[in-house]
Design an enzyme around this catalytic site. Structure first.
Site, PDB file in Angstrom:
ATOM      1  N   ARG A  70      40.236  36.184  47.117  1.00 56.97           N
ATOM      2  CA  ARG A  70      40.095  35.329  45.932  1.00 56.97           C
ATOM      3  C   ARG A  70      40.327  36.107  44.632  1.00 56.97           C
ATOM      4  NH1 ARG A  70      35.256  32.514  43.201  1.00 56.97           N
ATOM      5  NH2 ARG A  70      36.163  30.562  42.439  1.00 56.97           N
ATOM      6  N   HIS A 100      42.898  34.976  41.631  1.00 55.20           N
ATOM      7  CA  HIS A 100      42.446  34.779  40.253  1.00 55.20           C
ATOM      8  C   HIS A 100      43.041  35.813  39.295  1.00 55.20           C
ATOM      9  CE1 HIS A 100      38.749  31.982  40.997  1.00 55.20           C
ATOM     10  NE2 HIS A 100      39.776  31.670  41.760  1.00 55.20           N
ATOM     11  N   VAL A 142      46.611  34.474  36.232  1.00 52.65           N
ATOM     12  CA  VAL A 142      46.306  34.659  34.815  1.00 52.65           C
ATOM     13  C   VAL A 142      47.207  35.762  34.264  1.00 52.65           C
ATOM     14  CG1 VAL A 142      44.468  35.134  33.148  1.00 52.65           C
ATOM     15  CG2 VAL A 142      43.945  33.911  35.273  1.00 52.65           C
ATOM     16  N   GLY A 189      49.848  37.055  35.469  1.00 53.96           N
ATOM     17  CA  GLY A 189      50.411  37.975  36.458  1.00 53.96           C
ATOM     18  C   GLY A 189      49.390  38.891  37.120  1.00 53.96           C
ATOM     19  N   SER A 228      43.857  42.258  35.373  1.00 51.41           N
ATOM     20  CA  SER A 228      43.128  41.824  34.171  1.00 51.41           C
ATOM     21  C   SER A 228      41.727  41.322  34.517  1.00 51.41           C
ATOM     22  CB  SER A 228      43.910  40.742  33.424  1.00 51.41           C
ATOM     23  OG  SER A 228      44.223  39.662  34.289  1.00 51.41           O
ATOM     24  N   ASN A 266      35.348  32.122  37.360  1.00 50.59           N
ATOM     25  CA  ASN A 266      34.930  33.463  37.787  1.00 50.59           C
ATOM     26  C   ASN A 266      33.442  33.719  37.615  1.00 50.59           C
ATOM     27  OD1 ASN A 266      37.621  34.110  38.325  1.00 50.59           O
ATOM     28  ND2 ASN A 266      37.963  35.000  36.279  1.00 50.59           N
ATOM     29  N   HIS A 270      41.473  28.923  51.915  1.00 50.94           N
ATOM     30  CA  HIS A 270      40.127  28.392  52.157  1.00 50.94           C
ATOM     31  C   HIS A 270      39.797  28.314  53.647  1.00 50.94           C
ATOM     32  CE1 HIS A 270      39.642  26.492  47.872  1.00 50.94           C
ATOM     33  NE2 HIS A 270      39.708  27.806  47.864  1.00 50.94           N
ATOM     34  N   ASP A 312      42.471  31.158  60.177  1.00 52.34           N
ATOM     35  CA  ASP A 312      43.202  30.341  61.158  1.00 52.34           C
ATOM     36  C   ASP A 312      43.604  29.030  60.482  1.00 52.34           C
ATOM     37  OD1 ASP A 312      40.874  28.878  60.879  1.00 52.34           O
ATOM     38  OD2 ASP A 312      40.023  29.503  62.797  1.00 52.34           O
TER      39      ASP A 312
END
Ligand code: HEM
Ligand SMILES: *[C@@H]1O[C@H](CO)[C@@H](O)[C@H](O)[C@H]1NC(C)=O
Ligand SMILES: *[C@@H]1O[C@H](CO)[C@@H](O)[C@H](O)[C@H]1NC(C)=O
Ligand SMILES: *[C@@H]1O[C@H](CO)[C@@H](O)[C@H](O)[C@H]1NC(C)=O
Length: 324
Positions: A69, A73, A77, A79, A83, A101, A200, A252
């Site tokens: 994740r 994230h 933002v 690239g 950051s 975040n 997810h 999976d």
């Protein structure tokens, strides 16, 4: 190229144009990333990252999800430039308190630990943005998912954008049309969006992100919403966790089967299978795990190549949490 003395203005113009157009035509700006960037300067870089990720995932399987994740994230933002890793200070506000975040990004300590090991082996060489990109791939592999050949050579930003983090990262209440525009803003097709959403397949979400779905949505399996309500009351319990799919520590295609039975955890998840244009992609990933694996790997590679800083842009941070 910049220092070449033009013997022919035409040749130089044509060369310049092709350098500018080639990446544009192929939708990427990753011309300077390569698989072998650290082969001479830090030959153990990739193996140091891989074994640290493996051990973090062995300690806590969910960490693999958290590291994946972070990469998403970061890349959405401006690239993949690390950051997201810049900590807030008295005179600097970064991305960590942006809505998607705040109190929900995990695993920064694992990234810091990997970076510390790399600084011991090859000081000042390996960027934090590369650590994040490689750790995301190694996390998916550690949880049984597909692999892809991450290109490296990214450099780290000296800036971050709270406002871009708030506006570019999709939210759990998004409709299909909002999701499509969020992903198309980053150059992704509908099919790539569905593939990436298969992220997810691992990890968890807090009650606050799915409460309105389990109390208000109609396109949800009744037994499923009832069981979630037990641990996510109408008020309170904001941080109580639920799994994003039925097998949250295995990468999976169960996520897509869950969507077909109206067991998507987030409103945004179920939007991908709610009678709209993405239903057919969900059906295909549900019945064909190898198609999902291949599409996910390709889309992750594409995401990891979004707008990297290369050459002399940015810097190689010594400490991922702050600029040098
Ligand atoms: C399609 C739009 C997306 C939305 C609306 C969305 C939203 C969310 C939300 C709300 C959470 C729970 C956060 C929390 O409880 O604080 C979450 C978790 C997660 N997301 Fe997404 N996400 C999306 C796409 C993606 C993509 C493309 C990836 C990676 C390829 C990804 C990977 C993850 C992972 C692995 C977790 C679990 C993290 C953990 O357990 O620590 N998500 N997402
Ligand atoms: C923030 O303040 C510190 C110490 O006062 C200074 O060294 C640093 O350069 C400042 N950072 C920025 C981004 O202005
Ligand atoms: C971040 O979360 C904390 C705890 O939930 C909250 O107190 C704070 O206001 C949030 N910050 C922002 C900027 O939303
Ligand atoms: C989602 O929408 C509900 C109801 O409209 C709102 O109460 C909730 O705060 C929203 N959740 C997020 C994470 O934006």
């Amino acid at each position: 190229m910049r220092t070449a003395i033009p013997s022919s203005v035409h040749i130089n113009v044509a060369f310049t144009l092709s350098c500018l157009l080639f990446p544009l035509l192929f939708g990427m700006s990753s011309a300077q990333l390569s698989a072998t960037f650290y082969s001479k300067s830090c030959p153990n870089a990739l193996s140091i990252i891989k074994s640290a990720v493996k051990s973090a995932v062995q300690t806590e399987a969910r960490m693999g999800a958290s590291l994946l994740r972070i990469h998403f994230h970061d890349c959405f933002v401006n690239g993949c430039d690390a950051s997201i890793l810049l900590d807030d200070t008295a005179n600097f506000t970064g991305e960590q308190t942006a809505r998607p975040n705040n109190k929900s990004i995990r695993g920064l300590n694992v990234i810091d630990n990997i970076k510390a090991q790399l600084e011991k082996s090859c000081p000042g060489i390996v960027s934090c943005a590369d650590v994040v990109a490689v750790a995301a791939r190694d996390s998916v592999v550690a949880l049984g998912g597909p692999s892809w050949n991450v290109l490296v050579g990214r450099r780290d930003s000296t800036t971050a954008s709270l406002s871009a983090a708030n506006s570019n990262i999709p939210g759990p209440n998004f409709t299909l049309s909002q999701l499509k525009s969020s992903f198309s803003n980053q150059g992704f097709s509908e099919r790539e969006m569905v593939a990436l959403s298969g992220g997810h397949s691992i990890g968890k979400a807090r009650c606050t992100t799915f409460r309105s779905r389990i109390y208000n949505d109609n396109n949800i399996n009744a037994a499923f919403s009832k069981s979630l309500q037990a641990n996510c009351p109408q008020s309170g319990g904001d941080n109580n966790l639920a799994s994003l799919d039925t097998s949250p520590t295995s990468f999976d295609n169960a996520y897509f089967k869950d969507l077909q039975s109206q067991k998507g955890l987030l409103h945004s998840d179920q939007e991908l299978f709610n009678g709209g244009s993405t239903n057919s992609v969900v059906n295909s990933y549900s019945s064909n795990p190898s198609t999902f694996s291949a599409d996910f790997a390709n889309a992750m590679l594409k995401m990891s190549n979004l707008n990297p800083l290369t050459g002399t842009s940015g810097q190689i941070r010594k400490n991922c949490g702050k600029t040098n």
